[in-house]
Write a protein that holds these residues in place. Structure first.
Motif, PDB file in Angstrom:
ATOM      1  N   THR A  45      10.091  -7.006   2.791  1.00 51.41           N
ATOM      2  CA  THR A  45       8.686  -6.852   2.550  1.00 51.41           C
ATOM      3  C   THR A  45       8.956  -5.835   1.670  1.00 51.41           C
ATOM      4  O   THR A  45       7.885  -5.432   0.666  1.00 51.41           O
ATOM      5  CB  THR A  45       7.650  -7.102   3.465  1.00 51.41           C
ATOM      6  N   ARG A  46       9.645  -4.921   2.169  1.00 51.03           N
ATOM      7  CA  ARG A  46       9.791  -3.407   1.410  1.00 51.03           C
ATOM      8  C   ARG A  46      10.418  -3.867  -0.063  1.00 51.03           C
ATOM      9  O   ARG A  46       9.941  -2.946  -0.964  1.00 51.03           O
ATOM     10  CB  ARG A  46      10.784  -2.354   2.148  1.00 51.03           C
ATOM     11  N   LYS A  47      11.446  -4.344  -0.085  1.00 50.80           N
ATOM     12  CA  LYS A  47      11.925  -4.746  -1.220  1.00 50.80           C
ATOM     13  C   LYS A  47      11.279  -5.640  -2.521  1.00 50.80           C
ATOM     14  O   LYS A  47      10.985  -5.472  -3.466  1.00 50.80           O
ATOM     15  CB  LYS A  47      13.211  -5.787  -1.029  1.00 50.80           C
ATOM     16  N   ILE A  48      10.326  -6.488  -1.720  1.00 48.80           N
ATOM     17  CA  ILE A  48       9.240  -6.999  -2.628  1.00 48.80           C
ATOM     18  C   ILE A  48       8.246  -6.231  -2.985  1.00 48.80           C
ATOM     19  O   ILE A  48       7.780  -6.271  -4.406  1.00 48.80           O
ATOM     20  CB  ILE A  48       8.629  -8.317  -1.607  1.00 48.80           C
ATOM     21  N   ALA A  49       7.773  -5.146  -2.233  1.00 53.58           N
ATOM     22  CA  ALA A  49       6.885  -4.421  -2.719  1.00 53.58           C
ATOM     23  C   ALA A  49       7.422  -3.484  -3.741  1.00 53.58           C
ATOM     24  O   ALA A  49       6.617  -3.085  -4.896  1.00 53.58           O
ATOM     25  CB  ALA A  49       6.414  -3.494  -1.329  1.00 53.58           C
ATOM     26  N   GLN A  50       8.658  -3.010  -3.626  1.00 51.48           N
ATOM     27  CA  GLN A  50       9.334  -2.299  -4.711  1.00 51.48           C
ATOM     28  C   GLN A  50       9.462  -3.086  -6.203  1.00 51.48           C
ATOM     29  O   GLN A  50       9.094  -2.503  -7.234  1.00 51.48           O
ATOM     30  CB  GLN A  50      10.813  -1.790  -4.507  1.00 51.48           C
ATOM     31  N   GLN A  51       9.820  -4.266  -6.033  1.00 48.33           N
ATOM     32  CA  GLN A  51       9.844  -4.915  -7.010  1.00 48.33           C
ATOM     33  C   GLN A  51       8.696  -5.373  -7.921  1.00 48.33           C
ATOM     34  O   GLN A  51       8.559  -5.290  -9.108  1.00 48.33           O
ATOM     35  CB  GLN A  51      10.636  -6.424  -6.812  1.00 48.33           C
ATOM     36  N   LEU A  52       7.674  -5.456  -6.976  1.00 51.38           N
ATOM     37  CA  LEU A  52       6.188  -5.728  -7.708  1.00 51.38           C
ATOM     38  C   LEU A  52       5.584  -4.566  -8.240  1.00 51.38           C
ATOM     39  O   LEU A  52       5.424  -4.560  -9.514  1.00 51.38           O
ATOM     40  CB  LEU A  52       5.216  -6.133  -6.630  1.00 51.38           C
ATOM     41  N   PHE A  53       6.015  -3.259  -7.781  1.00 50.65           N
ATOM     42  CA  PHE A  53       5.564  -2.007  -8.484  1.00 50.65           C
ATOM     43  C   PHE A  53       6.312  -1.771  -9.644  1.00 50.65           C
ATOM     44  O   PHE A  53       5.594  -1.869 -10.742  1.00 50.65           O
ATOM     45  CB  PHE A  53       5.841  -1.010  -7.566  1.00 50.65           C
ATOM     46  N   GLN A  54       7.617  -2.272  -9.728  1.00 55.09           N
ATOM     47  CA  GLN A  54       8.511  -1.818 -10.846  1.00 55.09           C
ATOM     48  C   GLN A  54       8.113  -3.056 -12.029  1.00 55.09           C
ATOM     49  O   GLN A  54       8.037  -2.759 -13.304  1.00 55.09           O
ATOM     50  CB  GLN A  54      10.055  -2.332 -10.461  1.00 55.09           C
ATOM     51  N   ARG A  55       7.869  -4.131 -11.788  1.00 58.70           N
ATOM     52  CA  ARG A  55       7.443  -5.330 -12.717  1.00 58.70           C
ATOM     53  C   ARG A  55       6.299  -4.905 -13.350  1.00 58.70           C
ATOM     54  O   ARG A  55       5.989  -4.846 -14.611  1.00 58.70           O
ATOM     55  CB  ARG A  55       7.489  -6.757 -12.003  1.00 58.70           C
ATOM     56  N   MET A  56       5.124  -4.496 -12.373  1.00 60.29           N
ATOM     57  CA  MET A  56       3.857  -4.229 -13.172  1.00 60.29           C
ATOM     58  C   MET A  56       3.993  -3.028 -13.856  1.00 60.29           C
ATOM     59  O   MET A  56       3.251  -2.935 -14.946  1.00 60.29           O
ATOM     60  CB  MET A  56       2.697  -4.169 -11.921  1.00 60.29           C
ATOM     61  N   SER A  57       4.801  -1.887 -13.442  1.00 62.83           N
ATOM     62  CA  SER A  57       4.765  -0.700 -14.104  1.00 62.83           C
ATOM     63  C   SER A  57       5.458  -0.768 -15.499  1.00 62.83           C
ATOM     64  O   SER A  57       5.024  -0.066 -16.477  1.00 62.83           O
ATOM     65  CB  SER A  57       5.656   0.283 -13.475  1.00 62.83           C
ATOM     66  N   VAL A  96       0.837  -1.241  -0.074  1.00 58.25           N
ATOM     67  CA  VAL A  96       0.088   0.050   0.113  1.00 58.25           C
ATOM     68  C   VAL A  96       0.699   1.222   0.051  1.00 58.25           C
ATOM     69  O   VAL A  96       0.664   2.113  -0.718  1.00 58.25           O
ATOM     70  CB  VAL A  96      -0.971  -0.101   1.166  1.00 58.25           C
ATOM     71  N   ASP A  97       1.907   1.203   0.966  1.00 58.02           N
ATOM     72  CA  ASP A  97       2.695   2.521   1.035  1.00 58.02           C
ATOM     73  C   ASP A  97       3.683   2.530  -0.498  1.00 58.02           C
ATOM     74  O   ASP A  97       3.437   3.764  -0.897  1.00 58.02           O
ATOM     75  CB  ASP A  97       3.809   2.456   1.990  1.00 58.02           C
ATOM     76  N   GLU A  98       4.015   1.545  -1.106  1.00 57.88           N
ATOM     77  CA  GLU A  98       4.618   1.681  -2.464  1.00 57.88           C
ATOM     78  C   GLU A  98       4.007   2.127  -3.484  1.00 57.88           C
ATOM     79  O   GLU A  98       4.193   2.960  -4.017  1.00 57.88           O
ATOM     80  CB  GLU A  98       5.304   0.453  -2.504  1.00 57.88           C
ATOM     81  N   PHE A  99       2.877   1.588  -3.553  1.00 58.86           N
ATOM     82  CA  PHE A  99       1.818   1.973  -4.662  1.00 58.86           C
ATOM     83  C   PHE A  99       1.400   3.641  -4.488  1.00 58.86           C
ATOM     84  O   PHE A  99       1.479   4.274  -5.397  1.00 58.86           O
ATOM     85  CB  PHE A  99       0.663   1.047  -4.668  1.00 58.86           C
ATOM     86  N   ALA A 100       1.124   4.018  -3.060  1.00 56.82           N
ATOM     87  CA  ALA A 100       0.654   5.390  -2.852  1.00 56.82           C
ATOM     88  C   ALA A 100       1.810   6.148  -3.272  1.00 56.82           C
ATOM     89  O   ALA A 100       1.451   7.247  -3.689  1.00 56.82           O
ATOM     90  CB  ALA A 100       0.093   5.489  -1.616  1.00 56.82           C
ATOM     91  N   LEU A 101       3.059   5.768  -2.753  1.00 57.53           N
ATOM     92  CA  LEU A 101       4.153   6.593  -2.684  1.00 57.53           C
ATOM     93  C   LEU A 101       4.578   6.876  -4.392  1.00 57.53           C
ATOM     94  O   LEU A 101       4.828   7.988  -4.740  1.00 57.53           O
ATOM     95  CB  LEU A 101       5.356   6.350  -2.107  1.00 57.53           C
ATOM     96  N   ARG A 102       4.609   5.993  -5.173  1.00 56.43           N
ATOM     97  CA  ARG A 102       5.257   5.783  -6.689  1.00 56.43           C
ATOM     98  C   ARG A 102       4.007   6.071  -7.482  1.00 56.43           C
ATOM     99  O   ARG A 102       4.477   7.121  -8.441  1.00 56.43           O
ATOM    100  CB  ARG A 102       5.502   4.455  -6.925  1.00 56.43           C
ATOM    101  N   SER A 103       2.812   5.827  -7.462  1.00 57.41           N
ATOM    102  CA  SER A 103       1.973   5.899  -8.511  1.00 57.41           C
ATOM    103  C   SER A 103       1.386   7.510  -8.166  1.00 57.41           C
ATOM    104  O   SER A 103       0.580   7.913  -9.215  1.00 57.41           O
ATOM    105  CB  SER A 103       0.963   4.985  -8.557  1.00 57.41           C
ATOM    106  N   GLY A 104       1.029   7.717  -7.074  1.00 57.92           N
ATOM    107  CA  GLY A 104       0.200   8.984  -6.544  1.00 57.92           C
ATOM    108  C   GLY A 104      -1.111   8.444  -6.722  1.00 57.92           C
ATOM    109  O   GLY A 104      -1.957   9.345  -6.483  1.00 57.92           O
ATOM    110  N   GLY A 105      -1.518   7.404  -6.816  1.00 57.34           N
ATOM    111  CA  GLY A 105      -2.891   6.880  -7.187  1.00 57.34           C
ATOM    112  C   GLY A 105      -3.287   6.593  -5.716  1.00 57.34           C
ATOM    113  O   GLY A 105      -2.662   6.592  -4.704  1.00 57.34           O
TER     114      GLY A 105
END
Length: 133
Positions: A118-130, A17-26
């Protein structure tokens, strides 16, 4: 989560949730209001010793996690991204037998590694999906 570690999915979800809110602004919304749905499973979580002292005591552990995830359009159920992610994080072993709270300190050390993992996993997930958008 297929892991026996309690609260693991809650920690990972919070970091996602933190990663998606921070990176996407969504906004991250409830499933009812969502257009896209991210689902996943923590397949594995474990720790292993990775280094030792000259007295053959564990100096460092490595925590490792593997996650399978899928991003799909909610309405059509079309899969937009699917993959497996893995990350590791090393952390200090607490070996001093004179410390009265050594076990609590060891657990705290692992918890800090788990939050970073878990922060690393969240970052990887956001990058792969982006990469697909």
């Amino acid at each position: 989560s297929k892991s026996y570690r309690p609260n693991l999915e809650a920690i990972l979800t919070g970091n996602l949730v933190d990663e998606f809110a921070l990176r996407s602004g969504g906004m991250v919304v409830t499933e009812d209001a969502a257009e896209l749905l991210l689902t996943g499973t923590i397949e594995t979580y474990g720790t292993i010793p990775v280094s030792y002292t000259s007295a053959d005591q564990v100096r460092e552990y490595r925590a490792t996690m593997t996650v399978n995830a899928t991003l799909a359009e909610k309405r059509s159920q079309k899969v937009l991204w699917k993959g497996t992610l893995s990350a590791s994080q090393d952390y200090q072993a607490i070996n001093d037998p004179t410390l009265p709270n050594r076990i609590a300190l060891q657990q705290s050390s692992e918890e800090a590694a788990l939050r970073e993992l878990t922060r690393k996993i969240a970052q990887q997930l956001f990058q792969r999906m982006s990469e697909n958008f």
